[in-house]
Design a protein around this motif. Structure first.
Motif, PDB file in Angstrom:
ATOM      1  N   THR A  75       0.813  -1.213   0.000  1.00 45.95           N
ATOM      2  CA  THR A  75       0.000   0.000   0.000  1.00 45.95           C
ATOM      3  C   THR A  75       0.849   1.267   0.000  1.00 45.95           C
ATOM      4  N   SER A  76       2.106   1.165   0.389  1.00 47.15           N
ATOM      5  CA  SER A  76       2.992   2.331   0.290  1.00 47.15           C
ATOM      6  C   SER A  76       3.183   2.705  -1.182  1.00 47.15           C
TER       7      SER A  76
ATOM      8  N   ASN B 122      -0.251   3.965  -2.576  1.00 44.21           N
ATOM      9  CA  ASN B 122      -0.546   5.350  -2.188  1.00 44.21           C
ATOM     10  C   ASN B 122       0.326   6.350  -2.939  1.00 44.21           C
TER      11      ASN B 122
ATOM     12  N   GLU C 179      -1.746   4.330  14.361  1.00 41.97           N
ATOM     13  CA  GLU C 179      -2.044   3.304  13.353  1.00 41.97           C
ATOM     14  C   GLU C 179      -2.470   2.040  14.095  1.00 41.97           C
TER      15      GLU C 179
ATOM     16  N   TYR D  56       4.714   5.938   2.388  1.00 38.44           N
ATOM     17  CA  TYR D  56       3.382   6.445   2.070  1.00 38.44           C
ATOM     18  C   TYR D  56       2.302   5.669   2.822  1.00 38.44           C
ATOM     19  N   CYS D  57       2.692   4.536   3.408  1.00 38.90           N
ATOM     20  CA  CYS D  57       1.759   3.730   4.193  1.00 38.90           C
ATOM     21  C   CYS D  57       2.572   2.634   4.876  1.00 38.90           C
TER      22      CYS D  57
END
Length: 619
Positions: free
Chosen positions: A52-53, A56, A88, A318-319
């Motif tokens: 997901t980094s 994103n 988180e 980014y995630c």
């Protein structure tokens, strides 16, 4: 043209993935719900979207900074002019199917961000990709801002998923940046010097150029921890070749090497040390809430980093991208007290571990043909009984406690992509280049199964008396040289010399056997260049690496037994145990060489038990 695919409505989607009880108490969420009808399969898409980094970054979301404190993950980012600060929550995911991200904010324009990604296979081997964003704003004006943001994000997500779909269909690696990094003039001068020196020591020029290009163009995230086995696979280069190049480059200052302590559960790096002498006995992972033995075989990973004098690595995140960084975990779900959840799994054949978050105990789940169970009931209180189930079993998670429980199902196989200490300790070039490396005196490091080789000069005392010290020394030195060459040629390492004897180690029995045969073929009485005679013994077994006189030595029953069976081996012979004899490659090689083994019975004096030992005459 309207699509003929059947897709879930938002209402149906939220029935399957409802908000947790403590979520909506913060207020009513502003919701974005989008379906992307993609051409690739869910199975092929999962490795891409689970990072997901990268996803994103492709969407164009803001970079985040993540910090771990006492087992909790906190994040910061600047979005729409607001300084966002949040916790988180532990991610939840089902391998190949769904991911749930839950953030609770301390500052910014949001109170809660709940993001859900779901992959739904279609009948034509394609997939629907669902994106749900539930954002709870802090007030009226931030509600308006959130509505605008959701409209913008819909277009960005759809565009990003179209691009990702195209990458997957072409079976390409998702490359977000391959721009040359502007290095300092001093770094460029040093790189040119290193390039010339690497070629001078025998590293192939095209490989040197590839390494330098990699250092100049690779994004910071990928250079943060260089995992050599993965890189060797991507480059289609033998790991020994690449390891030699990186070790030489480390010695010259292009890279630095760390020994990372790895959590046995999340497989995250919990501590980095720059030398073997600094390795701790125990490790700790606050996130998984476990303490663990850091001397076990899978507890240490060897990682390379670009030296800061060449390039400063600013890792951009980014995630958290937990499903990608914890790819061995196939299922991670929190179940509310007194409830249960049923899941149709994607588990193929293999062995898996069932455990609860914060618990060290686990059960084993074997997915295999012929098993009676097609459904698995997994209750939070684990029993000692292991479970067997059929392919793709249905799994029911039942929480009988008064507290939420996190259920974790993970692949039980060892991480084959990690470079372990044994990969270096059994590599002669590492021992030659890093002669000062040694373990702390109180550390006994598991290095797994090794094949140990001992050589012994037969009649050396008489040879010294007959030839004199000077002439005898010259012959013994030749023995050491030929032994070193044979071990190096067959991917072994010299562990130590003991008088005029040599101890070496090999990862594969066949390599040890080949080296032993070649040595005996040289030290034959028919060779005019050799005046010495050898006996050689081999055994395969588990070993420990220890410190002996500030050198890396091997210890254990495998070492002891290899030395003991020399009592039944004569000059020109190789003796080996059943562990070596039963190795398929070893048996085939003996047959190819026309060597017939003789079986003997060897008494283990410490146990008074008899064991078979085999020996062959080479000369």
């Amino acid at each position: 043209m309207a699509s003929s695919r059947q897709t879930m409505t938002k209402e149906k989607f939220l029935e399957q993935y409802p908000w947790p009880a403590d979520g909506k108490r913060y207020g009513k969420p502003q919701e974005g719900f989008w379906v992307c009808e993609l051409e690739c399969s869910a199975e092929k898409l999962w490795p891409y979207v689970s990072d997901t980094s990268a996803l994103n970054q492709l969407v164009g979301l803001d970079q985040v900074k993540l910090v771990e404190k006492e087992g909790r993950i906190f994040g910061r980012a600047k979005t729409a002019g607001f300084n966002m600060f949040w916790e988180e929550r532990p991610w939840e995911w089902e391998y190949g199917k769904a991911m749930i991200i839950d953030r609770r904010y301390f500052s910014g324009f949001l109170k809660v961000n709940r993001t859900i990604y779901v992959l739904e296979p279609t009948a034509d081997n394609k997939c629907n990709f669902y994106i749900y964003l539930g954002l709870i704003p802090t007030g009226f004006f931030t509600k308006l801002l959130t509505q605008v943001i959701l409209k913008v994000l819909e277009g960005k997500f759809r565009k990003a998923m179209q691009a990702m779909d195209a990458y997957v269909l072409k079976q390409q690696k998702l490359i977000l940046s391959a721009k040359r990094v502007l290095l300092s003039p001093q770094a460029e001068v040093k790189l040119k010097e290193i390039q010339a020196q690497l070629i001078q020591v025998g590293i192939a020029p095209n490989l040197v150029e590839k390494i330098l290009h990699y250092v100049r163009t690779t994004p910071d995230n990928e250079l943060d921890r260089i995992r050599l086995k993965i890189l060797a696979e991507d480059w289609h280069v033998k790991i020994k070749v690449l390891l030699e190049a990186f070790l030489q480059a480390t010695r010259l200052g292009l890279f630095k090497l760390t020994w990372d302590v790895i959590c046995p559960h999340c497989r995250g790096a919990r501590e980095e040390v720059t030398s073997l002498a600094q390795l701790p006995k125990r490790g700790k992972c606050d996130v998984c809430q476990v303490d663990f033995d850091a001397t076990t075989f899978n507890a240490i990973e060897v990682v390379f980093h670009v030296h800061p004098s060449i390039r400063t690595i600013d890792k951009k995140i980014y995630c958290a991208a937990e499903p990608a960084t914890k790819a061995h975990i196939k299922l991670q779900k929190t179940v509310a007290p007194g409830t249960e959840l049923s899941i149709n799994s994607f588990l193929g054949y293999g062995r898996y571990r069932l455990r609860l978050g914060g618990k060290e105990v686990y059960n084993l789940l074997d997915v295999k043909d012929g098993a009676e169970l097609s459904e698995v009931l997994w209750i939070d209180e684990l029993s000692a009984k292991n479970i067997e189930a059929n392919y793709f079993p249905k799994i029911t998670l039942r929480n009988t406690s008064a507290e939420p429980r996190m259920f974790i199902l993970e692949d039980n196989a060892a991480d084959q992509q990690s470079l372990r200490p044994v990969d270096l300790l059994s590599f002669q070039n590492f021992r030659d280049l890093f002669t000062n490396e040694s373990l702390a005196s109180d550390i006994k490091l598991e290095i797994g199964v090794q094949t140990i080789l001992f050589t012994d000069l037969v009649g050396s005392t008489q040879f010294y008396e007959k030839e004199g010290d000077a002439a005898a020394f010259a012959e013994v030195r030749k023995h050491f040289q030929k032994t070193y060459e044979g071990v190096l040629k067959h991917d072994g390492a010299i562990v130590k010399t003991i008088g005029d004897a040599v101890m070496a180690s090999f990862i594969k029995p066949i390599d040890a056997l080949k080296a032993a045969i070649e040595m005996q073929e040289y030290f034959t009485e028919n060779n005019p260049d050799s005046r010495l005679r050898l006996r050689i013994t081999l055994h395969t077994g588990s070993c420990l690496a220890v410190n002996l006189d500030n050198k890396i030595d091997y210890f254990g029953n495998a070492v002891n037994l290899t030395a003991k069976i020399q009592a039944v081996v004569n000059a020109g012979q190789i003796g080996f145990t059943e562990q070596v004899f039963q190795d398929r490659e070893s048996m085939a090689w003996l047959k190819e060489k026309g060597l017939v083994s003789e079986e003997l019975q060897f008494e283990q004096k410490w146990s008074k038990r008899m064991m078979p030992v085999y020996r062959v005459n080479v000369s």
